[in-house]
Scaffold this motif. Structure first.
Motif, PDB file in Angstrom:
ATOM      1  N   UNK A 240     -30.468-123.228  -5.102  1.00  0.00           N
ATOM      2  CA  UNK A 240     -29.631-123.287  -3.919  1.00  0.00           C
ATOM      3  C   UNK A 240     -29.339-122.070  -3.454  1.00  0.00           C
ATOM      4  N   UNK A 241     -29.137-120.924  -4.295  1.00  0.00           N
ATOM      5  CA  UNK A 241     -28.903-119.572  -3.855  1.00  0.00           C
ATOM      6  C   UNK A 241     -30.088-118.957  -2.920  1.00  0.00           C
ATOM      7  N   UNK A 242     -31.180-119.207  -3.149  1.00  0.00           N
ATOM      8  CA  UNK A 242     -32.389-118.853  -2.620  1.00  0.00           C
ATOM      9  C   UNK A 242     -32.244-118.420  -1.251  1.00  0.00           C
ATOM     10  N   UNK A 243     -32.273-119.956  -0.515  1.00  0.00           N
ATOM     11  CA  UNK A 243     -32.258-119.605   0.846  1.00  0.00           C
ATOM     12  C   UNK A 243     -30.998-118.877   1.496  1.00  0.00           C
ATOM     13  N   UNK A 244     -29.785-119.152   0.708  1.00  0.00           N
ATOM     14  CA  UNK A 244     -28.591-118.500   1.416  1.00  0.00           C
ATOM     15  C   UNK A 244     -28.661-116.931   1.162  1.00  0.00           C
ATOM     16  N   UNK A 245     -29.489-116.280   0.534  1.00  0.00           N
ATOM     17  CA  UNK A 245     -29.446-114.999   0.536  1.00  0.00           C
ATOM     18  C   UNK A 245     -30.365-114.438   1.730  1.00  0.00           C
ATOM     19  N   UNK A 246     -31.432-115.304   2.097  1.00  0.00           N
ATOM     20  CA  UNK A 246     -32.350-114.837   3.066  1.00  0.00           C
ATOM     21  C   UNK A 246     -31.798-114.926   4.262  1.00  0.00           C
ATOM     22  N   UNK A 247     -31.470-116.097   4.978  1.00  0.00           N
ATOM     23  CA  UNK A 247     -31.629-116.452   6.328  1.00  0.00           C
ATOM     24  C   UNK A 247     -30.594-115.709   7.098  1.00  0.00           C
ATOM     25  N   UNK A 248     -29.376-115.637   7.001  1.00  0.00           N
ATOM     26  CA  UNK A 248     -28.473-115.199   7.862  1.00  0.00           C
ATOM     27  C   UNK A 248     -28.625-113.742   7.903  1.00  0.00           C
ATOM     28  N   UNK A 249     -28.898-112.954   6.843  1.00  0.00           N
ATOM     29  CA  UNK A 249     -29.122-111.610   6.529  1.00  0.00           C
ATOM     30  C   UNK A 249     -30.181-111.152   7.404  1.00  0.00           C
ATOM     31  N   UNK A 250     -31.229-111.896   7.153  1.00  0.00           N
ATOM     32  CA  UNK A 250     -32.593-111.553   7.561  1.00  0.00           C
ATOM     33  C   UNK A 250     -32.407-111.831   9.269  1.00  0.00           C
ATOM     34  N   UNK A 251     -32.022-112.887   9.686  1.00  0.00           N
ATOM     35  CA  UNK A 251     -31.974-113.318  11.137  1.00  0.00           C
ATOM     36  C   UNK A 251     -31.381-112.383  11.920  1.00  0.00           C
ATOM     37  N   UNK A 252     -30.003-112.124  11.560  1.00  0.00           N
ATOM     38  CA  UNK A 252     -29.379-111.209  12.309  1.00  0.00           C
ATOM     39  C   UNK A 252     -29.894-109.875  12.240  1.00  0.00           C
ATOM     40  N   UNK A 253     -30.395-109.216  11.028  1.00  0.00           N
ATOM     41  CA  UNK A 253     -30.933-108.112  11.241  1.00  0.00           C
ATOM     42  C   UNK A 253     -32.268-107.858  12.350  1.00  0.00           C
ATOM     43  N   UNK A 254     -33.047-109.132  12.059  1.00  0.00           N
ATOM     44  CA  UNK A 254     -34.303-109.038  12.849  1.00  0.00           C
ATOM     45  C   UNK A 254     -33.761-108.958  14.420  1.00  0.00           C
ATOM     46  N   UNK A 255     -32.936-109.638  14.995  1.00  0.00           N
ATOM     47  CA  UNK A 255     -32.380-109.776  16.105  1.00  0.00           C
ATOM     48  C   UNK A 255     -31.593-108.384  16.648  1.00  0.00           C
ATOM     49  N   UNK A 256     -30.909-107.876  15.950  1.00  0.00           N
ATOM     50  CA  UNK A 256     -30.360-106.739  16.205  1.00  0.00           C
ATOM     51  C   UNK A 256     -31.285-105.429  16.124  1.00  0.00           C
ATOM     52  N   UNK A 257     -32.278-105.541  15.561  1.00  0.00           N
ATOM     53  CA  UNK A 257     -33.157-104.483  15.471  1.00  0.00           C
ATOM     54  C   UNK A 257     -34.224-104.493  16.806  1.00  0.00           C
ATOM     55  N   UNK A 258     -34.259-105.752  17.332  1.00  0.00           N
ATOM     56  CA  UNK A 258     -35.048-105.875  18.329  1.00  0.00           C
ATOM     57  C   UNK A 258     -34.181-105.468  19.699  1.00  0.00           C
ATOM     58  N   UNK A 259     -33.047-105.923  19.756  1.00  0.00           N
ATOM     59  CA  UNK A 259     -32.036-105.600  20.792  1.00  0.00           C
ATOM     60  C   UNK A 259     -32.037-104.177  20.739  1.00  0.00           C
ATOM     61  N   UNK A 260     -31.809-103.358  19.396  1.00  0.00           N
ATOM     62  CA  UNK A 260     -31.666-101.742  19.376  1.00  0.00           C
ATOM     63  C   UNK A 260     -32.973-101.227  20.126  1.00  0.00           C
ATOM     64  N   UNK A 261     -34.197-101.595  19.523  1.00  0.00           N
ATOM     65  CA  UNK A 261     -35.229-100.757  19.952  1.00  0.00           C
ATOM     66  C   UNK A 261     -35.685-101.032  21.368  1.00  0.00           C
ATOM     67  N   UNK A 262     -35.601-102.310  22.044  1.00  0.00           N
ATOM     68  CA  UNK A 262     -35.905-102.439  23.279  1.00  0.00           C
ATOM     69  C   UNK A 262     -34.670-102.080  24.078  1.00  0.00           C
ATOM     70  N   UNK A 356     -25.749-100.681  -6.154  1.00  0.00           N
ATOM     71  CA  UNK A 356     -25.133-100.879  -7.470  1.00  0.00           C
ATOM     72  C   UNK A 356     -25.500-102.205  -7.977  1.00  0.00           C
ATOM     73  N   UNK A 357     -24.475-102.572  -8.863  1.00  0.00           N
ATOM     74  CA  UNK A 357     -24.908-103.873  -9.871  1.00  0.00           C
ATOM     75  C   UNK A 357     -25.135-105.171  -8.957  1.00  0.00           C
ATOM     76  N   UNK A 358     -24.594-105.081  -7.854  1.00  0.00           N
ATOM     77  CA  UNK A 358     -24.813-106.370  -6.717  1.00  0.00           C
ATOM     78  C   UNK A 358     -25.893-105.978  -5.488  1.00  0.00           C
ATOM     79  N   UNK A 359     -26.735-104.921  -6.090  1.00  0.00           N
ATOM     80  CA  UNK A 359     -27.561-104.761  -4.544  1.00  0.00           C
ATOM     81  C   UNK A 359     -28.602-105.937  -4.986  1.00  0.00           C
ATOM     82  N   UNK A 360     -29.101-106.074  -3.505  1.00  0.00           N
ATOM     83  CA  UNK A 360     -29.853-107.167  -3.345  1.00  0.00           C
ATOM     84  C   UNK A 360     -31.056-107.695  -4.198  1.00  0.00           C
ATOM     85  N   UNK A 361     -31.183-108.684  -4.724  1.00  0.00           N
ATOM     86  CA  UNK A 361     -32.066-109.238  -5.616  1.00  0.00           C
ATOM     87  C   UNK A 361     -33.216-109.727  -4.980  1.00  0.00           C
ATOM     88  N   UNK A 362     -33.033-109.903  -3.534  1.00  0.00           N
ATOM     89  CA  UNK A 362     -34.222-110.570  -2.622  1.00  0.00           C
ATOM     90  C   UNK A 362     -34.801-109.561  -1.820  1.00  0.00           C
TER      91      UNK A 362
END
Ligand code: HEM
Length: 409
Positions: A240-262, A356-362
């Motif tokens: 259950x932890x697998x999708x939780x690590x990915x979705x919000x972090x990656x979605x917001x990153x993608x959107x903010x990068x697009x906003x910043x670059x454009x 450090x010890x909690x850096x991202x495993x995904x």
């Protein structure tokens, strides 16, 4: 008047309002606010939390897991996942072992496969949107791609993409953006977590019969030593932890990068588009854009015992501590000419995946998906910001909508 002068005045009159002002500046004015703190008060102890703003201090906080613990994730995350998880534990055998198991099922050598999937689904989403001449970079693009990566690669597709998407949003709201501990946010997350766990349990039964080439199937087929106690509950929690690590972090990153670059008005915008279209190295544009537009300004920890940082500041036991990773990425002591956009910076100056010890495993999944989705967008003719449109958070903690133009329809 400087931020610190305003803060001190508010503090004298009404400490609660001083804390609110700091929270507002972190969200809306992080660059000038943190620049002033790094210079004048690198460790700011407010009545509610302590901010740590310099690179070296941020690294120290994130490295000392027995002093600065993940205690604050514990209650929401264990309620959502139904038991302890690596991100709710410090220096325990469970943390050590289950990090290893998760890393084994999300190996670095999968990067080309994940990148291919991300690119294919991004193009699919963009092709669907072309007739309309615009795409919602949140729902129509980032989350569209990520839900399919959750299914194809992580092995957790959700009953349908929209339901998985809402489970992720509700759970992560409580886990990483609910320090005020709003009970309604917690209740919604608990309901989402319970539905996610039931779904993952069904998937486990199904994959035992018909294994796939996905992370959940790999977790099921691992044979860890019995002494690790990796039983059915541990399998379900980690699945259950697998999708939780990915979705919000990656979605917001993608959107903010697009906003910043454009949105950049210097040559970077055209250079990034040219690199995306020519097949030249592109990822440095994405990671550098995320340094200017971080998806999360800070990582929080809890100080378990009095600790004097190497730089001299004393942090008192019992304090929530905000390791301001966004500020660290702008610290000229660690990052050469931080105001300049440079695509060739070493990875260690950017703390997008923690430290450090909690850096991202995904991390390898994020490294593959985030720049590839942005690259596919920038390759499209006529891609541009729409006048008057910004990232719409719809009153929540994560982006809801961000329409961008794909040229004339
Ligand atoms: C399949 C994809 C992902 C999975 C399964 C995943 C999972 C995790 C887990 C389990 C941790 C905690 C590790 C520990 O406690 O030792 C973690 C930490 C972290 N992840 Fe990810 N993650 C994924 C993708 C991402 C992405 C795309 C980003 C950002 C762009 C990201 C950013 C972070 C950060 C900043 C931390 C540190 C949290 C902290 O120290 O408090 N993750 N990730």
């Amino acid at each position: 008047m400087s931020y610190l002068e305003r803060y001190e005045r508010l503090l004298a009159k009404d400490p609660g309002r001083a804390v609110q002002a700091v929270a507002h500046w972190i969200g809306a004015e992080w660059r000038p606010f943190f620049a002033e703190l790094r210079e004048a008060r690198p460790v700011l102890a407010t009545p509610a939390f302590t901010l740590v703003t310099r690179f070296a201090d941020v690294i120290e906080v994130l490295s000392r897991e027995k002093v600065f613990t993940v205690r604050l994730y514990g209650e929401p995350m264990e309620a959502v996942l139904g038991g302890p998880y690596m991100l709710t534990q410090d220096a325990t055998p469970l943390h050590w072992a289950e990090r290893g198991l998760t890393q084994a099922v999300l190996p670095a050598h999968d990067v080309p496969r994940v990148r291919e999937l991300a690119g294919r689904y991004a193009d699919e989403a963009l092709d669907i949107a072309v007739p309309a001449g615009r795409i919602d970079a949140v729902e129509g693009l980032a989350r569209y791609v990520l839900m399919r990566i959750c299914g194809d690669y992580l092995g957790v597709p959700g009953p349908d993409p929209a339901t998985l998407s809402e489970w992720s949003r509700a759970s992560m709201h409580d886990i990483i953006r609910n320090l005020p501990r709003d009970p309604n946010v917690h209740a919604t997350a608990c309901a989402a977590g319970s539905a996610l766990r039931a779904h993952v349990s069904e998937l486990i039964t199904e994959r035992r019969r018909t294994p796939g080439e996905d992370a959940l199937s790999r977790l099921i087929s691992l044979v860890p030593p019995a002494s690790l106690g990796f039983d059915e509950l541990r399998l379900m929690v980690n699945g259950a932890g697998l999708p939780l690590g990915l979705v919000e972090n990656a979605a917001q990153s993608i959107v903010q990068i697009i906003r910043h670059l454009l949105g950049r008005e210097d040559s970077v915008r055209e250079e990034a588009i040219a690199a995306a279209r020519s097949g030249e190295p592109f990822d440095g544009y994405a990671w550098e854009a995320l340094r200017f537009a971080p998806f999360n300004p800070l990582i929080f920890r809890f100080c378990e015992r009095d600790h004097r940082l190497a730089s001299g500041a004393l942090i008192k036991a019992g304090t929530p501590v905000f390791a301001c990773t966004s500020s660290a990425g702008m610290d000229e002591e660690a990052v050469a000419d931080p105001a300049e956009f440079r695509t060739d910076r070493p990875d260690f100056v950017r703390l997008h995946f923690g430290y450090g010890p909690h850096d991202c495993v995904g991390k390898h999944v994020g490294v593959a998906v985030i720049p590839e989705v942005v690259r596919r967008v920038l390759r499209r003719p006529g891609v541009a910001l729409l006048p008057g449109e910004s990232i719409d958070f719809d009153g929540g903690p994560f982006p809801r909508h961000f329409p961008i133009s794909l040229g004339a329809s």
